[in-house]
Design a protein around this motif. Sequence first.
Motif, PDB file in Angstrom:
ATOM      1  N   ALA B 151       0.834  -1.200   0.000  1.00 54.11           N
ATOM      2  CA  ALA B 151       0.000   0.000   0.000  1.00 54.11           C
ATOM      3  C   ALA B 151       0.877   1.261   0.000  1.00 54.11           C
ATOM      4  O   ALA B 151       0.617   2.216  -0.733  1.00 54.11           O
ATOM      5  N   LEU B 190      -6.424   1.402  -0.071  1.00 51.88           N
ATOM      6  CA  LEU B 190      -7.315   1.402   1.102  1.00 51.88           C
ATOM      7  C   LEU B 190      -7.635  -0.021   1.538  1.00 51.88           C
ATOM      8  O   LEU B 190      -7.648  -0.330   2.731  1.00 51.88           O
ATOM      9  N   LEU B 193      -4.653  -1.613   3.246  1.00 51.02           N
ATOM     10  CA  LEU B 193      -4.429  -1.059   4.581  1.00 51.02           C
ATOM     11  C   LEU B 193      -5.508  -1.536   5.553  1.00 51.02           C
ATOM     12  O   LEU B 193      -5.236  -1.758   6.738  1.00 51.02           O
ATOM     13  N   LYS B 194      -6.705  -1.715   5.049  1.00 44.89           N
ATOM     14  CA  LYS B 194      -7.775  -2.267   5.892  1.00 44.89           C
ATOM     15  C   LYS B 194      -7.339  -3.653   6.391  1.00 44.89           C
ATOM     16  O   LYS B 194      -7.432  -3.954   7.576  1.00 44.89           O
ATOM     17  N   GLU B 197      -4.566  -3.313   8.927  1.00 44.11           N
ATOM     18  CA  GLU B 197      -5.046  -2.870  10.252  1.00 44.11           C
ATOM     19  C   GLU B 197      -5.486  -4.055  11.092  1.00 44.11           C
ATOM     20  O   GLU B 197      -5.218  -4.113  12.290  1.00 44.11           O
ATOM     21  N   TYR B 218      -3.323   2.482  10.249  1.00 47.45           N
ATOM     22  CA  TYR B 218      -4.408   3.474  10.422  1.00 47.45           C
ATOM     23  C   TYR B 218      -3.964   4.831   9.876  1.00 47.45           C
ATOM     24  O   TYR B 218      -4.718   5.533   9.207  1.00 47.45           O
ATOM     25  N   ARG B 221      -3.755   4.856   6.067  1.00 46.88           N
ATOM     26  CA  ARG B 221      -5.090   4.789   5.471  1.00 46.88           C
ATOM     27  C   ARG B 221      -5.764   6.158   5.565  1.00 46.88           C
ATOM     28  O   ARG B 221      -6.421   6.611   4.626  1.00 46.88           O
ATOM     29  N   TYR B 225      -7.076   8.480   2.464  1.00 48.02           N
ATOM     30  CA  TYR B 225      -8.403   9.120   2.390  1.00 48.02           C
ATOM     31  C   TYR B 225      -8.247  10.622   2.202  1.00 48.02           C
ATOM     32  O   TYR B 225      -9.003  11.259   1.469  1.00 48.02           O
ATOM     33  N   GLU B 237     -10.471   6.955  10.557  1.00 51.75           N
ATOM     34  CA  GLU B 237      -9.202   6.224  10.714  1.00 51.75           C
ATOM     35  C   GLU B 237      -8.380   6.821  11.844  1.00 51.75           C
ATOM     36  O   GLU B 237      -7.849   6.115  12.696  1.00 51.75           O
TER      37      GLU B 237
END
Lengths: 1017, 534
Positions: B151, B190, B193-194, B197, B218, B221, B225, B237
């Motif tokens: 990411a 995203l 990274l989700k 997390e 977090y 991410r 955003y 986040e």
Amino acid sequence: MRMKRRLLNCLMWSFFCLALTFPAAAQQKLTGKVLSSKGEPLRGATISLKGSQKTVATDAEGNFSIDAPAGSTLVITFVGFADKELKTGNGPLSITLEPGNSSLSDVVVIGYQTVRRKDLTGAVDVVKVAEAQKMVAATVGETLQGLATGVNVRSSGRAGSEAVIEIRGNGSLLNNNPMYVIDGLPLTSANRDFNPADIESIQILKDASAAAIYGSRAANGVIIITTKKGKDGPMKTSFSARYGGENIKRFQLAGTQEWIALNKQAYDNSGTPYMKGVATYGQPGNTASTDWQSLVMKTGHIQDYDLGFSGGGPNSSYFVSGSYFKNTGSVLNSSFERETMRVNTESKKGIFKIGENMILSNSYENIPQGNPLFDMLAMLPIMSVKDPTNLGGFATGNNDFFTAGENPIAINTLFKSNTGNIRIKGNAFAEIKPADWIWYRFNVGAEVNWSHFQQFNIPGRISKDVQNNVAALIESRDQAYDIITEHTINFSKSFGMHHIDGVVGFNFQQDHYANILSNGTDFPTIGSGSNYLQVLTAAGSTYSAGTKTDWAAQSFFGRLNYNFNDKYLLSGTVRRESDSRFGEGYKNATFPAVSAAWNISKENFFDWRDVTLKLRGSYGSLGNVTVAPWQYLGVANSTIRYMFSGTSPQVGATQTDLANANLRWETDNTTDVGIDGSVLNNKLSFSVDYFKRLSKNVLTTNDPLPAYLTGNSNPPYPAVNAASLQNVGFEASLTYRNNDNPVRFDITANVSHLKNKLLALGETNNTSYVQEPLTRSQIGRSLGEYYLLQSDGIFQSQQEIDSYVDKNGNKIQPTAQPGNMKFIQHKTNGVQGITSDDRIFRGSPWPTFQTGLVVNLSYKAFAFNMIWWGSFGNKLFNGSRALLENLQGNNAYEKGLKPWTPQNPHTNIPLAYFGSGTNSSADASLDVININDRWLESGSFIRLRNVELSYTIPPSVLHRVRIENARFYVSGQNLLTITKYKGLDPEVANADIFSRGVDNESYPANRMISMGLQFGF
Amino acid sequence: MKSSPFYILFFTALIALLNPGCTKKLDIANPNVELADSLWTSAAGANQGVLATYQTFTKPGFNWWVPILKNLCSDEGWSESPYVQLSNTMKFIYPDYNFLAGSVRGKIDDVWGTLYQGIYRANQVITYVPNIKMDDQLKAQYIGEAKFLRAYLYYTLITVFGKVPLVLVPNDSKLVDVNSTEEKDWQQVLQDLKDAEGALPVSYSGDDRGRVTQGAAYALRAKAYLQLRDYASAKTELDWFFTGAGNGLYSLVPNFQDNFTKLNENNSESVFEIQYSDIVPFNPSVGNFQGFDLPNQVLGSTWANFIGPQGVPGCFSDARARRWPIAEFLKENTATGARDPRLGISLVYDSTDVRGPDYTMVYGQTWKQRYNSTAPDLCWFHKYLNDYDPSMQNAEPLFNSPINYRVIRYADILLLYAECLNALGNTAAAYTYVDQVRTRASVNMKPLSVAHPGLSQDAFFQQLRHERIVELMGECQRWDDLKRWGDLDDATKVAALVPGDPEFANFVVGKTRVFPIPQKEIDLNPTITQNPNW
């Protein structure tokens, strides 16, 4: 595939049939004596039983004995005399040979077999070893220039360096080295560890029919070397010694005052304040005047001694030799030394024969650091060599004396680097000859090599831009062995007007290489001086690595020759090869070849009695292994290190590149058509060949993959067998000899023409060329053609600049000033100005033709020999001149350089304009940028490669001191070169295949004068 | 015929020798390396794959080029490098569409290739590790790390090149989405990274400190955003740091300079930090430069050599700082009336020492000795130079800087959180986060709530722009900030940057916010479309 297998079966069957059909004929012992027309006994004349491979040689009194059936025919040959054939009778024979030429009866080694030269159906060059051995050279390769047609040799003058040899062009992008076969064994090469004086004969196999028996590695041609054997008779001792001096050509460089004037001119023109070293030159402490060239170049001394013993009895022979060669080198810190010892023996009893050939060698080379020939041109004459304020004590560039170069004296004093090599190479064989027409041979060969590289760096500074070096030792030890086991069965049989001979065999080869490399830094000094401990155990920190490779290959092979009445000759060869270096499905390949010849002069309708004429034709397929073992497998690269908060790096591993499981042999398909002939009773002989060599599946590492796949956006890319190359050419050689007059002479001229063409480059359709800084190798053109901006003189006035516009009326070089170079805009994409898009093809590095000329003259005891070599029609990029005429940077300048000024408009040297960064001018940069054609020059030359005058002491004098023969000579090498090329040597040996004509200060060939003597007793 | 049996014997012997057994000798195993397939069969192999992914950061294509691009393309920096293509690139003059794919100096210059090299490595971990039989938690962590790194590499690619081919599986060119959109690329960032997390631990101990954490996921991410200007999602986040599980995990270090030296690495302020070390000495005799995948390769960064002040041995000074930010630092004094201490730590200029050129030390010489000039353009970035260490004053940087890159600092998180709150209309709540940054012990500015209370939403945003300059100058933030704030999408706003950085006169709205996709890639795959207006 099926066809090939059938062919192999055919070969086997025919052999069986032969084996079972023909009973052995009754044998009879024949004796005889061979004399010259003057009644002198001839020693070493060859007597062969026609239609068999049986040969014997005469002893010192000219006597021989041979087993031969009654009524058979003997052929007697001796160098310098005409061949003689006669039917055997009952009593002892007395045979008298007349002077004449016998070269067509010479026996030629063609790989597992020997044939008479006149029976050749393929393209084979026989090198006259005596001529090759006139050259002073560390390797055999260097001696071949000019002596073999279609063989191009580019030597480097660095002591101990090996020449680049190309036979019939470049068929590969990775490996164009010929294969060497020494005493029957296809081992690595006749490299610098090999003593050229041990050679008895050299044959070069150039086409597929000749080389296919060696299959997978023969695509670049085969050089077959046979070493000397002992002959029947008491021990002969031969001794030769040679001593010589060598140097290389020098540049004419501007001296201090001229240099300063030019430098000031360049700074003035760009409005740059002089650097302090120039501004204050002449003031105390700034008066240095250094001739860097003289410090880098030196006179080299060459010593070459060879001592040989040979002899034997009727059933055994031996040859033992020892040699010492030393070249102290013509460039700083370069030298090479070699000792060799050879033992060749052979013994036979009844149907058994055993023998061995072995050489043991030890060599040592000092390797110059950096490139002294470049570094000497990067230094300024106003700089001193030493500067006590720098660590190590040598001056480097700085802001007062601005040069980015490395001080060649510093680097070659602080860094010492050398390689030692111990090599054993040889073979042993056992032969059983149950009958005249068949024999089996078991041959084991091995080459073992230990080499040791060492470099020690004393702490110090070598250039402005590189940090101080710490004390460092780098050592690398290599061990390699290659073992070959071979079984062959030869046969040869005549019946009526038919003759069949051939060979079948099997071969297994194992190759092993292992290396261990270690380096250490931070060595303690000994005492208070600058002597350092130089063993790795003393190092403050060390690093070591190693690698190992193994591969093995096996093959079956066979050749069948058929001869009808010496009129029609037919030959077929096949080799089936398996190699561990390829992946599943690609391990095996078959290399077949066929050839035929027609001796027109044997036909009844052919009326000219002293004319011979033979037509030859061949077609076949050869291989070239260019992949390393295991390359077809995807590997985890575990040489990656990373660490987080720890105190030592941790091992990381990942696949870093894609693997290609489809790697395979490169294949050459070769067609050859030739004519051999002679007129005037062999006084004038000639040979002409046309060939077409089509190389397919050529391995390329220039076929790009998108970078988003693995991140690799620069070559080398994963190797793929995707390129294709073609070499087409003709070769001709002509020999005239006249031994009738007191002045005896022979002249051999050869000429060759070659057209190299890249046919395909990659699997990706969008790959159409390989771009190097100066060259572009593009499909449809030759490898390494220059791709440069085209210059068109110098702008003389602002008006000329303003009126130089494109079709839209935009100025093409708007920022130019008078004195800048004018370039032609070639692009059509509408981008304004001169950019790299304006480059076009500006010439080829490939000569249109090359020619060699060998002249031998003798009168009584005096002999004179010359070898000329000429090469025409190619272009070279003169990298030295790109420095010496570059007034935009600080480096040495050429003497007498007169750059453009309004007062000096008629010159081809543009405005002197120093500048980089803020002072740079786009057009001044174009003047010196290495993509313009300013430094492209004609590479044509004619060179007197070797000239020798010798005196042979008459035997009548020598008999009193019990010396059999003695000869003194003086010779000169590369003494004369006629060329317009302004660099040091037009024979540029750039090993980069895509930049073959780019002379980046490559080591020029040495000019050498030597004298020597040879004794035999 | 009496000898016929002899020949037959001959042949039998020969054929016996030829046929059997020999082919086996042609199967030779490679003792030097592990096959790729066997690497992905053990936990240790998985860890090695993860380490190799991190190692991408030691390559100059990353550690030299990414800071060069992010800092110099923004209005914080510029270049007067004699390496003309470099300085031109920073001036948005970019005639060679391959320049960032290493067209001139080969692999060293290869930004595009280096970033995709890391992605290739991450993709191998993500694809092959799930099949390894090993501890599940550790497996999840390794995959999480690889997803974070992928990411981050895509984040960097997108902010430099815009839309880039989306490669998520190694060794299969058919699965590449070559004409992915910027939107799709961001969605992938995203998503990765989700996943990260949910898989990464909040912290590590011992030698593992420095691996990426849940907090880093977090934070990144949120930053993603924010580049999409989705302040609500970004705030969600970032809530993790303040009201979520991450509450209390991070704090500002008292000494501002501790963020840029090797003295206090992986400290409480560090959210995502790239690890560099000089444990392997650089040795020109051995030539163990960065990025060559060699066991003795140095593990430091090259950044310092390229930003170091002109004339200091070993420094190339390819990067220069603009002087307009000096005025930003001088806008406000500290609570005790002193100059903002962050100025001297952020920039090398004639008054890095508040007493002026006679006292400003530049590697062992005063400014006056060294430059004898107060020429208005001389100014360099100071963060990440090693002159904080007195022993380094006379030493040359050795292309092997051990100072970790603080990619995401907690101070950045605080300012971004404030930015989110302000953007969502909660300006009053945003003050406290800015105050924390301003009142760091060694910085000691007056709280914003004291200095500028009651700012409007817009005025607060303008204040944040200032706060980000003085806190984060030279930390690769400004280019992303300008993009996020829309400064690069509007000719008027671009024109406003020109006085501070005249190079923005060359900026073309709708074009130069990204670099062109390297021409080489389009040549190899003509279905790739070039970025707009290039």
